[in-house]
Design an enzyme around this catalytic site. Sequence first.
Site, short mmCIF file in Angstrom:
data_model
loop_
_atom_site.label_atom_id
_atom_site.label_comp_id
_atom_site.label_asym_id
_atom_site.label_seq_id
_atom_site.Cartn_x
_atom_site.Cartn_y
_atom_site.Cartn_z
N GLU A 290 7.23 11.20 7.95
CA GLU A 290 6.01 11.08 7.14
C GLU A 290 4.96 10.24 7.86
O GLU A 290 4.52 9.21 7.35
CB GLU A 290 6.35 10.40 5.80
CG GLU A 290 7.40 11.11 4.98
CD GLU A 290 7.86 10.28 3.77
OE1 GLU A 290 7.45 9.11 3.64
OE2 GLU A 290 8.64 10.81 2.97
N PRO A 291 4.55 10.63 9.06
CA PRO A 291 3.56 9.80 9.76
C PRO A 291 2.18 9.94 9.14
O PRO A 291 1.77 11.03 8.73
CB PRO A 291 3.58 10.37 11.18
CG PRO A 291 4.01 11.78 11.02
CD PRO A 291 4.89 11.84 9.80
N GLY A 292 1.48 8.85 9.03
CA GLY A 292 0.09 8.87 8.61
C GLY A 292 -0.77 8.41 9.77
O GLY A 292 -1.43 9.20 10.46
N ARG A 293 -0.68 7.11 10.04
CA ARG A 293 -1.49 6.49 11.09
C ARG A 293 -1.35 7.19 12.45
O ARG A 293 -2.34 7.39 13.14
CB ARG A 293 -1.03 5.03 11.23
CG ARG A 293 -1.89 4.17 12.12
CD ARG A 293 -1.25 2.79 12.33
NE ARG A 293 -0.62 2.24 11.17
CZ ARG A 293 -1.19 1.34 10.35
NH1 ARG A 293 -2.39 0.90 10.59
NH2 ARG A 293 -0.53 0.89 9.30
N ARG A 329 -9.50 -3.11 6.41
CA ARG A 329 -8.33 -3.64 7.13
C ARG A 329 -8.53 -5.04 7.71
O ARG A 329 -7.63 -5.87 7.60
CB ARG A 329 -7.87 -2.66 8.21
CG ARG A 329 -7.55 -1.25 7.68
CD ARG A 329 -6.85 -0.37 8.69
NE ARG A 329 -5.50 -0.80 8.93
CZ ARG A 329 -5.09 -1.42 10.00
NH1 ARG A 329 -5.94 -1.65 10.98
NH2 ARG A 329 -3.85 -1.82 10.13
N TYR A 333 -5.87 -7.52 6.15
CA TYR A 333 -4.72 -7.87 6.99
C TYR A 333 -5.12 -8.67 8.22
O TYR A 333 -4.31 -8.83 9.13
CB TYR A 333 -4.01 -6.61 7.51
CG TYR A 333 -3.84 -5.49 6.53
CD1 TYR A 333 -2.97 -5.61 5.45
CD2 TYR A 333 -4.53 -4.29 6.69
CE1 TYR A 333 -2.80 -4.57 4.57
CE2 TYR A 333 -4.36 -3.24 5.81
CZ TYR A 333 -3.49 -3.38 4.74
OH TYR A 333 -3.32 -2.34 3.87
N CYS A 359 -21.27 -9.35 -0.10
CA CYS A 359 -21.27 -10.78 -0.45
C CYS A 359 -19.87 -11.35 -0.56
O CYS A 359 -19.42 -11.73 -1.65
CB CYS A 359 -22.05 -10.97 -1.74
SG CYS A 359 -23.70 -10.31 -1.57
N TYR A 388 -6.43 4.82 7.07
CA TYR A 388 -6.68 3.70 6.17
C TYR A 388 -8.07 3.08 6.36
O TYR A 388 -8.27 1.89 6.19
CB TYR A 388 -5.58 2.63 6.34
CG TYR A 388 -4.19 3.22 6.26
CD1 TYR A 388 -3.74 3.74 5.06
CD2 TYR A 388 -3.35 3.31 7.37
CE1 TYR A 388 -2.47 4.33 4.97
CE2 TYR A 388 -2.09 3.89 7.29
CZ TYR A 388 -1.66 4.39 6.08
OH TYR A 388 -0.41 4.98 5.99
N1 LLP Z 1 5.71 7.20 3.84
C1 LLP Z 1 5.66 6.26 2.89
C2 LLP Z 1 6.61 6.31 1.78
C3 LLP Z 1 4.68 5.25 2.96
O1 LLP Z 1 4.64 4.32 2.02
C4 LLP Z 1 3.77 5.22 4.04
C5 LLP Z 1 2.74 4.19 4.15
C6 LLP Z 1 3.86 6.24 5.01
C7 LLP Z 1 4.84 7.21 4.88
C8 LLP Z 1 2.93 6.33 6.18
O2 LLP Z 1 2.99 5.22 7.01
P1 LLP Z 1 2.28 5.26 8.46
O3 LLP Z 1 2.94 6.36 9.25
O4 LLP Z 1 0.84 5.53 8.24
O5 LLP Z 1 2.55 3.93 9.03
N2 LLP Z 1 -3.06 0.28 4.50
C9 LLP Z 1 -2.14 -0.16 5.52
C10 LLP Z 1 -0.97 0.76 5.69
C11 LLP Z 1 -0.19 0.98 4.39
C12 LLP Z 1 0.93 1.96 4.56
C13 LLP Z 1 1.55 2.29 3.25
N3 LLP Z 1 2.59 3.25 3.30
C14 LLP Z 1 -2.92 -0.34 6.82
O6 LLP Z 1 -4.13 -0.16 6.81
O7 LLP Z 1 -2.35 -0.73 7.82
#
Ligand code: LLP
Length: 429
Positions: A290-293, A329, A333, A359, A388
């Site tokens: 489940e990659p996002g980033r 971000r 963070y 502000c 994000y």
């Molecule tokens: N699967 C699940 C169940 C998740 O909770 C997440 C991210 C992902 C996959 C995807 O993760 P990734 O591959 O993108 O690392 N807002 C934060 C990141 C929060 C991630 C939350 N869950 C940031 O800006 O770094």
Amino acid sequence: MERGKRADVPESSHFTPLADGALGIDGASLEELARAHGTPLHVMSWSAIETAYRSVELALGDGPHLIAYAMKANGSPALLSRLASLGAGIDVVSGGELYWALAAGVPADRIVMSGVGKTDEEIALAIDSGIRGIHVESEPELDAIESIARARGVTARIGLRINPDVDPKTHPYIATGLHDTKFGLELDVARRLLPRIVASAELELEAVACHIGSQLPRAASLADAVEITARFARECLAAGAPIRSLDAGGGWPIAYGDEEEAADAHRAFGQAIREGMRRAEVPDLEIIVEPGRALVGDAGALVTRVVFGKEQAGKRFVIVDAAMTELLRPALYDAYHAIVPVRPRTSAARPADIVGPVCETGDFFAVGRLLSEVERGDLLVIRGTGAYGASMSTEYNARPRAAEVLVEAGGVARVIRPRGRVEALHPRE
Ligand code: LLP
């Protein structure tokens, strides 16, 4: 805050100078895009996303797998439908995300749903749309899924999300695989639920899942988590559950430019998953990730215009027209994002706080960052904002959402989200 930190600009074959020296994105001029669409402006390279997708695919090897893009990173329907046409599925975490994944044409059997607080309406929507699996994170959630499926006279396909208690060595706000976080089921709880699930006519347990955190520097932590999850998959199979896949979550990292040591490559993450499964001696299962980033982070940048320069209390402030509303971000963070002028200047660099107009003292993109002299109207580009960035934007201070532009092959730019309008901030009944 960030003094003493590394402050590099990650290499990119997508954000490169054009013939006149100013930065472009896949051959399209950022200056032109800013002129045509205004600033702040989110820009994304489709070719960077496709390259990242192919790299994750390669890392997963020849066995059966599904790349379920975590759309929370960037939920633009234009990206979802393009990714789906490459074969991707989607990881959703709300009814809203599920709605948009389906609307973008993603096949339901490629959608998985995570989340610790799914409402009855969200569970019903997931069941009715026939998604691949609802990933259960607590016993009361299991009760709810079972009774909603029973009321409909159907069987719900589920996965159990295990909390493997592995330290992902990432920022505490994005670590999700330790026992004291709210995520997933402790192993002994999952074990206790197993006989009941196998006996239930309303539940079909077809996956085990874990997700230990985001921006994981080392793949070894994923191997440990997968091993624990895969051992549990064996227990499920032995108990008679028709497990067919293991979902290893997301968390694969990108380079932002402040890393002391480079994070592990995609290849290492793919190997780590296979290694964890090998150690657990689990029979062949389909791997879901489940990659996002990793798919979209590096593909995006935020283009912003300098509004004013200001020297105060011996400090240099560069005030730009983007803010924490477009990129939260750094405020949330203390995250590092590389920032460079679109048109390089030859003047010596000196430290500046690069801040937005909102502000809040926390409304900064960089503190004490070395930056050449800039003038009112100059454009800066903030890199690594594809994940994000836009998806976590807000309308605080009555700031309408920024426009988003997707640059496709040959430098053709397409608006995938028009700039919000001030009048639309408060819709009337
Ligand atoms: N699967 C699940 C169940 C998740 O909770 C997440 C991210 C992902 C996959 C995807 O993760 P990734 O591959 O993108 O690392 N807002 C934060 C990141 C929060 C991630 C939350 N869950 C940031 O800006 O770094």
